[in-house]
Design a protein around this motif. Structure first.
Motif, mmCIF file in Angstrom:
data_model
loop_
_atom_site.group_PDB
_atom_site.id
_atom_site.type_symbol
_atom_site.label_atom_id
_atom_site.label_comp_id
_atom_site.label_asym_id
_atom_site.label_seq_id
_atom_site.Cartn_x
_atom_site.Cartn_y
_atom_site.Cartn_z
ATOM 1 N N THR A 74 14.631 45.628 89.387
ATOM 2 C CA THR A 74 13.768 44.973 88.400
ATOM 3 C C THR A 74 14.224 45.294 86.985
ATOM 4 N N LEU A 75 14.637 46.547 86.787
ATOM 5 C CA LEU A 75 15.148 46.938 85.465
ATOM 6 C C LEU A 75 16.387 46.136 85.105
ATOM 7 N N VAL A 76 17.280 45.991 86.074
ATOM 8 C CA VAL A 76 18.510 45.236 85.823
ATOM 9 C C VAL A 76 18.151 43.814 85.419
ATOM 10 N N ARG A 77 17.172 43.241 86.133
ATOM 11 C CA ARG A 77 16.790 41.862 85.830
ATOM 12 C C ARG A 77 16.277 41.752 84.391
ATOM 13 N N GLN A 78 15.434 42.724 83.989
ATOM 14 C CA GLN A 78 14.856 42.641 82.652
ATOM 15 C C GLN A 78 15.870 42.963 81.557
ATOM 16 N N LEU A 79 16.662 44.010 81.787
ATOM 17 C CA LEU A 79 17.546 44.479 80.715
ATOM 18 C C LEU A 79 18.811 43.639 80.579
ATOM 19 N N SER A 80 19.283 43.058 81.689
ATOM 20 C CA SER A 80 20.531 42.291 81.586
ATOM 21 C C SER A 80 20.309 40.993 80.819
ATOM 22 N N ALA A 81 19.046 40.575 80.684
ATOM 23 C CA ALA A 81 18.780 39.362 79.901
ATOM 24 C C ALA A 81 18.932 39.644 78.411
ATOM 25 N N GLU A 82 18.971 40.922 78.053
ATOM 26 C CA GLU A 82 19.132 41.269 76.644
ATOM 27 C C GLU A 82 20.533 41.834 76.428
ATOM 28 N N GLU A 83 20.808 42.222 75.194
ATOM 29 C CA GLU A 83 22.180 42.614 74.867
ATOM 30 C C GLU A 83 22.485 44.070 75.206
ATOM 31 N N TYR A 84 22.299 44.459 76.436
ATOM 32 C CA TYR A 84 22.637 45.828 76.808
ATOM 33 C C TYR A 84 23.815 45.819 77.769
ATOM 34 N N ASP A 85 24.657 46.856 77.681
ATOM 35 C CA ASP A 85 25.747 47.013 78.641
ATOM 36 C C ASP A 85 25.227 47.849 79.795
ATOM 37 N N LEU A 86 25.078 47.239 80.951
ATOM 38 C CA LEU A 86 24.476 47.935 82.081
ATOM 39 C C LEU A 86 25.518 48.332 83.112
ATOM 40 N N THR A 87 25.414 49.560 83.595
ATOM 41 C CA THR A 87 26.225 49.996 84.721
ATOM 42 C C THR A 87 25.280 50.511 85.790
ATOM 43 N N LEU A 88 25.459 50.026 86.988
ATOM 44 C CA LEU A 88 24.559 50.359 88.082
ATOM 45 C C LEU A 88 25.298 51.274 89.047
ATOM 46 N N VAL A 89 24.639 52.366 89.456
ATOM 47 C CA VAL A 89 25.258 53.295 90.405
ATOM 48 C C VAL A 89 24.405 53.347 91.658
ATOM 49 N N ASP A 90 25.027 53.202 92.818
ATOM 50 C CA ASP A 90 24.287 53.294 94.067
ATOM 51 C C ASP A 90 25.262 53.682 95.173
ATOM 52 N N VAL A 91 24.719 54.212 96.267
ATOM 53 C CA VAL A 91 25.603 54.580 97.377
ATOM 54 C C VAL A 91 25.913 53.386 98.268
ATOM 55 N N ASN A 92 25.059 52.383 98.245
ATOM 56 C CA ASN A 92 25.211 51.269 99.173
ATOM 57 C C ASN A 92 26.035 50.136 98.548
ATOM 58 N N PRO A 93 27.275 49.934 99.041
ATOM 59 C CA PRO A 93 28.124 48.910 98.410
ATOM 60 C C PRO A 93 27.556 47.494 98.562
ATOM 61 N N ASN A 94 26.842 47.230 99.651
ATOM 62 C CA ASN A 94 26.333 45.862 99.851
ATOM 63 C C ASN A 94 25.283 45.494 98.813
ATOM 64 N N ARG A 95 24.405 46.452 98.537
ATOM 65 C CA ARG A 95 23.374 46.207 97.516
ATOM 66 C C ARG A 95 24.030 45.927 96.174
ATOM 67 N N LEU A 96 25.055 46.754 95.862
ATOM 68 C CA LEU A 96 25.738 46.604 94.573
ATOM 69 C C LEU A 96 26.397 45.240 94.478
ATOM 70 N N ASP A 97 27.019 44.813 95.591
ATOM 71 C CA ASP A 97 27.677 43.509 95.586
ATOM 72 C C ASP A 97 26.691 42.416 95.228
ATOM 73 N N SER A 98 25.524 42.453 95.872
ATOM 74 C CA SER A 98 24.579 41.363 95.610
ATOM 75 C C SER A 98 24.048 41.450 94.185
ATOM 76 N N SER A 99 23.970 42.639 93.627
ATOM 77 C CA SER A 99 23.515 42.763 92.237
ATOM 78 C C SER A 99 24.563 42.250 91.254
ATOM 79 N N THR A 100 25.839 42.608 91.495
ATOM 80 C CA THR A 100 26.862 42.171 90.549
ATOM 81 C C THR A 100 27.037 40.656 90.612
#
Lengths: 484, 451
Positions: free
Chosen positions: B14-40
């Motif tokens: 939810t944070l990614v959804r809200q913050l990526s709409a604004e001018e922030y450089d976001l880096t997401l860290v997680d152990v699960n590669p599948n989740r990360l893929d769908s987010s990127t």
């Protein structure tokens, strides 16, 4: 399928292409090349007209844009771009047959450098410039350019990842920084910087400004269209060496340059792909120098020619300083192998890519180990990072598709009854985006003799090779076009 | 601003959804590669796969040049370690950790110091606090606070036959007999900014600003308030229920918790000796009836399943329970939910994200950006809090002389801690806190409201 969104992207790409033709038009006007100017005006007109039509028809596009749309969009964009990019050649009557003009343009955009022209020196300067410029744009990719200049609203969407992935070569394309727009900009800034550096070095060697720009554009895209009939052979040894060095540099993964800028020298030094690439080049040069004993008068000349040809082939550029078709069999065999391997992922070069060779070899070793120790669990690592099984699977699938398409094209163009070596090396040269092959398509010859059908096959090969097969393959899949 | 988000779970996404709409450089860290893929693939962000508490992974995510780290993995301990490690690598880094184990609540302040945390968030506790606030004023569907709680923005529904029905806004003062300001009206799903001649109709949702003292008056004068809740049924015994029961106990409210799982019930009974823990299936009407649903003052549905919560709430509204609060994890489908009678809707992860986004803006607030932003009326309108400083234009000029953009309303001014509802003669002064409500456009700075 989100046709409207794809239409919008394509409309924009055609506008970008029209803008790219403008400098060529100005060169034409400056040099008073009336025919070429007419060709460019018609080409720009057609591109703008089509782009406006597309943008007008595709207003109010929906948001859904997935991997499928990304792949199809990239595939179609490249086809449209080539169809329109060839118009200046055709309308200026420099290349009288449209299919030849298309072959030349596709060969340009895909950075192949295979030509159907028997000689180029009589050609209008503006057309020569456009030929070389297609290399430059095609090298880094026009969609990446679009992402770099597009409004933030569009590049903010996550789906732009699909476009980058479909257009940039390599099995595991990632961003350099979190923002897509910044990533695309960094790539293009590095690219432009290196190209300018190349131009400066060529100018210092006494090359004329026009020729330096064209040669640098061809080198940067690892394309290989020369402005002289004998490619680079007529230039001084210094200029040849400059070309060798820059071809090598453009075959390196651009991420490495970014890491250098960030002062992460150790990461670059330890990069396995870079090591394989550099090691392979050095070993090949050494073997060819040994094999060429007695061919050239001095050792310096032997090394210079060997190095130039090896680098030119491995980066899939296709410039030549000598007719390597006259070399002994062993040297030719090495060059043929290098044609398949190609440059690094994330560079402007083509081929199978060093990183894939690494992955396939490591996977092979793992499978051999499996025979000896059936219960052994192993993870493939690159640069000390485990590689996801998905990427290994993709690489294997890519190898299969690559081999299959290669053999299919080889059989199809053999209908023209050229020798086996000619056909084999022609497919090799087109599919890997190199340019010259052996015998009838060697460095001193051209592809003009092939039939229209074979040319179309080779055009598809070039596009498939540049976009790494799947964006083109998916265009033939019925399920890609179904409404969902 | 560079932000690292550790943990691609509900809050992370939810944070990614809200913050990526604004001018922030976001880096997401997680152990699960599948989740990360769908987010990127959905958002313009970068992803790093690995354990967010490891130095190597944090370095790869660029912690040395980052400004803020938000640790929102499922484990509190990992979040703490992640913040601590990151702070060791970059001492000017702001860190936010999600800590939600009830056993740590008491030591939060000490932990903040020990682990050099800028802030801790606890979505479940926050939800409980929010529910308690709603219970204190039944009749409001939603409450948002501004200026550290001195000013409130509340959502009301104009009931058929109620006092607000067919009232022109100019005459509103004589009906409610206290100072309030209507900022936004949602009629048939569309948000409009009303003027003085606007007539309220039944079914309208109105968003009103008022000072805290006036809220009670408002409810009394409207005849909405009957009595304070005395007996409450909570369905589901999760973390929110524990926090909520503890809070309600202090106000002397009788709490009944219905939970399906026997073992959980025993844990609850041990933790909450004052509450009545019932083991049973809350979706079973018999169980609800025997617990006296038809006579309780409020029903709060907080099982882990959204669907179940909705069904129980609908049953509650059929039984004419005066106040219903429904917890939903998935809020993207708000459009559909409007037609259902679910009462107030609470989403812990969104509450938590709002807090974090507010913090992010405050960190960035060197240039007059909003201190707090609340999204209201299904995201069709926004209420934002600004501070008037030197760069603000038109200070000390009466509002009636200024040209302010359409759909923008100055909803409140706080001068030296005193809330004031603005009229034509009000003016901005340096140091004021101003609340602005807009529909249809985003206001990044206070100067954006002027034409």
């Amino acid at each position: 399928m989100n046709y409207k969104m794809m239409g919008r992207f394509m409309g924009r790409i055609l506008l970008v292409e029209a803008a790219f033709m403008l400098p060529a038009l100005l060169i034409g006007a400056y040099c008073k090349e009336d025919e070429a100017v007419k060709g460019f005006i018609l080409g720009i007109g057609a591109a703008v007209f089509l782009a406006m039509g597309l943008l007008h028809m595709c207003r109010g596009a929906g948001k859904g844009f997935h991997a499928r749309e990304g792949l199809v969009c990239v595939g179609l964009s490249w086809i449209f771009m080539s169809l329109l990019g060839s118009l200046p050649f055709y309308f200026s009557k420099a290349i009288p047959h449209y299919i030849d003009a298309l072959f030349e343009t596709v060969s340009g955009f895909t950075t192949t450098g295979a030509s159907i022209l028997p000689e180029v020196e009589s050609m209008a300067k503006s057309l020569l410039y456009w030929r070389s410029f297609t290399h430059w744009v095609g090298g880094m990719g026009v969609l990446v350019f679009l992402l770099a200049v597009a409004s933030t609203a569009d590049s903010k969407q996550g789906f732009t990842m699909h476009l980058l992935r479909a257009e940039s070569p390599g099995p595991n394309v990632g961003k350099l920084v979190p923002k897509m727009k910044t990533t695309a900009r960094i790539l293009y800034i590095l690219y432009i910087g290196l190209t300018l550096l190349n131009i400066v070095f060529l100018l210092l060697g006494g090359m004329s400004p026009f020729e330096s720009v064209c040669t640098a554009l061809g080198t940067a895209g690892t394309g290989g269209f020369g402005v002289r009939n004998d490619s680079i052979a007529g230039y001084s040894p210094y200029l040849q060496n400059v070309c060798t060095v820059f071809m090598f540099l453009f075959g390196v993964n651009f991420t490495c340059y970014y890491l250098l800028l960030l002062k992460k020298f150790y990461n670059v030094w330890r990069d396995e792909e870079l090591r394989l690439y550099a090691g392979m080049v050095l070993l090949s040069i050494a073997l060819i120098v040994w094999n060429l004993k007695g061919y050239y008068s001095t050792l310096e000349e032997t090394v210079r020619h060997a190095a130039f040809q090896v680098v030119s082939v491995v980066t899939t550029t296709g410039f030549a300083t000598t007719d390597f078709d006259l070399w002994p069999g062993f040297s030719k065999a090495i060059l043929l192998c290098l044609m398949v391997v190609g440059a690094c992922a994330g560079s402007t070069g083509g081929g199978f890519k060093c990183i894939r060779i690494l992955l396939v070899m490591k996977n092979l070793r793992r499978n051999v180990q499996k025979v000896l120790h059936p219960q052994k669990v192993q993870v493939v690592r690159i640069n000390d990072h485990p590689v996801a099984e998905k990427i290994l699977d993709n690489t294997n699938a890519y190898l299969a598709a690559y081999t299959f398409l290669f053999l299919l094209s080889f059989v199809l163009i053999s209908i023209d009854n050229f020798s086996v070596t000619t056909n084999f090396s022609a497919v090799m040269a087109c599919f890997n985006n190199i340019g010259p092959g052996l015998e009838a398509v060697g460095p001193t010859c051209n592809f003009g003799a092939y039939s229209v059908f074979s040319k179309i096959v080779l055009i598809v090969d070039m596009l498939a090779g540049r976009l790494e097969i799947f964006p083109i393959l998916i265009l033939f899949s019925r399920s890609a076009w179904k409404h969902r | 601003m560079k932000i690292i988000i550790a943990g691609d779970g509900k809050v992370g996404a939810t944070l990614v959804r809200q913050l990526s709409a604004e001018e922030y450089d976001l880096t997401l860290v997680d152990v699960n590669p599948n989740r990360l893929d769908s987010s990127t693939e959905r958002f313009d962000i970068m992803a790093v796969q690995g354990n967010c508490a490891s130095m190597e992974v944090l370095k790869e995510a660029g912690v040395e040049s980052a400004d803020l780290l938000i640790a929102a993995t499922s484990a509190d301990e990992v979040n703490l370690l992640c913040c601590l490690t990151a702070h060791g690598l970059n001492s000017r880094l702001h860190t936010i950790a999600r800590i939600r184990n009830p056993e740590y609540t008491g030591q939060i302040y000490k932990m903040r110091q020990a682990f050099a945390l800028s802030m801790t968030v606890n979505p479940e506790r926050q939800a409980a606090v929010e529910i308690e606030r709603l219970l204190k004023y039944p009749g409001f569907l939603k409450r948002e606070t501004f200026a550290k709680g001195r000013m409130e923005l509340v959502e009301l529904k104009v009931m058929p036959g109620g006092k607000l029905c067919n009232v022109t806004l100019n005459d509103l003062d004589s009906v409610v007999k206290c100072q309030i300001l209507v900022c936004v009206v949602v009629r048939e799903g569309k948000a409009v900014t009303p003027d003085g001649n606007f007539v309220l109709r039944e079914g309208d949702h109105i968003f009103v600003t008022a000072s805290i003292e006036n809220l009670t008056k408002l409810l009394k004068n409207l005849g909405i308030i009957t009595h304070k809740a005395k007996r409450i049924i909570i369905c589901g015994g999760g973390r929110v229920s524990i926090y909520l029961a503890k809070l309600l106990q202090k106000s002397g409210i009788t709490v009944q918790i219905i939970e399906k799982d026997r073992e959980k019930c025993e844990v609850l009974a041990a933790l909450l000796p004052f509450a009545c823990i019932v083991q049973g299936d809350a979706s079973d009407e018999q169980v609800l009836e025997s617990e006296g649903i038809s006579t309780c003052d409020a029903l709060i549905t907080m099982t882990g399943l959204d669907e179940l919560n909705m069904v129980i709430s609908l049953y509650g509204s059929k039984c004419k329970v005066p106040q219903i609060i429904t917890k939903l994890g998935r809020t993207n489908s708000n459009g559909i939910l409007d037609s259902l009678d679910l009462g107030s809707i609470i989403s812990p992860k969104e509450l938590c994200c709002n807090t974090i986004v507010r913090y992010v803006r405050a960190v960035e607030n060197q240039s007059g950006a909003a201190l707090a932003v609340h999204s209201i009326a299904d995201g069709q309108a926004e209420a934002a809090e600004f501070v008037v400083d030197e760069s603000t234009m038109h200070c000390n000029e009466p509002l009636k002389n200024l040209r302010i953009k359409e759909n923008v309303r100055v909803a409140g001014i706080l001068r030296s801690q005193t809330p004031e509802l603005p009229n034509g003669d009000s003016y901005f002064q340096k140091g004021d806190t101003v609340i602005i409500v807009t529909s249809g456009q985003v206001i990044y700075q206070i100067n954006d409201i002027f034409v």
